[in-house]
Design a protein around this motif. Sequence first.
Motif, PDB file in Angstrom:
ATOM      1  N   ASP A 133      -8.014  -4.543  -4.327  1.00 33.86           N
ATOM      2  CA  ASP A 133      -7.328  -4.886  -3.086  1.00 33.86           C
ATOM      3  C   ASP A 133      -6.943  -6.361  -3.139  1.00 33.86           C
ATOM      4  O   ASP A 133      -7.823  -7.231  -3.136  1.00 33.86           O
ATOM      5  CB  ASP A 133      -8.251  -4.630  -1.891  1.00 33.86           C
TER       6      ASP A 133
ATOM      7  N   ASP B 222     -12.304   3.239  -1.124  1.00 35.73           N
ATOM      8  CA  ASP B 222     -12.127   2.048  -1.950  1.00 35.73           C
ATOM      9  C   ASP B 222     -12.950   2.135  -3.232  1.00 35.73           C
ATOM     10  O   ASP B 222     -12.536   1.655  -4.282  1.00 35.73           O
ATOM     11  CB  ASP B 222     -12.556   0.798  -1.175  1.00 35.73           C
TER      12      ASP B 222
ATOM     13  N   TRP C 135       0.822  -1.217   0.000  1.00 37.85           N
ATOM     14  CA  TRP C 135       0.000   0.000   0.000  1.00 37.85           C
ATOM     15  C   TRP C 135       0.856   1.268   0.000  1.00 37.85           C
ATOM     16  O   TRP C 135       0.462   2.277  -0.579  1.00 37.85           O
ATOM     17  CB  TRP C 135      -0.960  -0.013   1.181  1.00 37.85           C
TER      18      TRP C 135
END
Length: 299
Positions: free
Chosen positions: A272, A141, A11
């Motif tokens: 993700d 997201d 990340w």
Amino acid sequence: MNLRFVEAFYWVATLKSVSRAAEKLFITQSAMSARVAALEDELGALLLDRRDKTFRLTVAGSRFLVHAQKLLELQRTAKAEVGSELAPEMTVRLGAIESVLHSWLIPWVEALRQQYPSLELELTVETTPVLIDQMRRGVLDIAFAALPASGDGIRTSTFPTMEMCFVGNRTIHARRKYSLEEIAAFDLLTFQRGSQPHVGLLDLLRSKRIQPRKVHTISSISAMLQLVHGGFGVATLPKAAVERLSETRHIRPLVCTSALLPLPIHVSYRLDPVALTAEQLLAGAADYAGKKSSYRKNR
């Protein structure tokens, strides 16, 4: 190899920021830095170039990023195949403009809750510029907005447009049909300056060579509805939202001889490798957007 450290590095590299990555994983910046440093010690190579304030991956960091994604995806697959039958808890940070919120977002979220009982939602309702910035920084997201976001790791898709209409007070604006000149004689309320509805309204008026009485810009649908309810003027709003909210407000969509441009809707999302993918969550969302006009009738 500690996969928490791998996830931390993934990340940091994807969001190009230790602070943003820490916010994404709900840990402190110092903890994030410590995880990346521990991974570097284990690999015996520097992954981040720390010589100045400009974010850069080292050659080793760029190479390991490919492996990091594969490792995290493998972890997710293994958990899904041999893990507990109970669905893991998951948090989805969702952003949307008010037009989407007041039309089809709620029934879609209700359907998600049925499909994924462990879903924990963090919902942000903001203007398009704010949502795009939050997507770029990794705060969200998934984001439904009038414009697509861009950046490394962000994917976008186009959703059905939203029909726009003029909205008036049931008592004051009771005629069956209005010309654009007649509507422009009232104070007009639309979304914030520079937004697609605001620009579209001004372009429509200019194309007809009509000088409006006043054009007020307001970012809140709730505020616009209260002003219309009180007889302040005529608003431009998504028709689906008006149909849902007119049951509790003294408002009605107005038929006009000149049509407003539809409101474009784009979804931006990040993949993700650790959690349930945004693509899985978004499967079927476009169906709710396409059926937005029938939601009120089926309640």
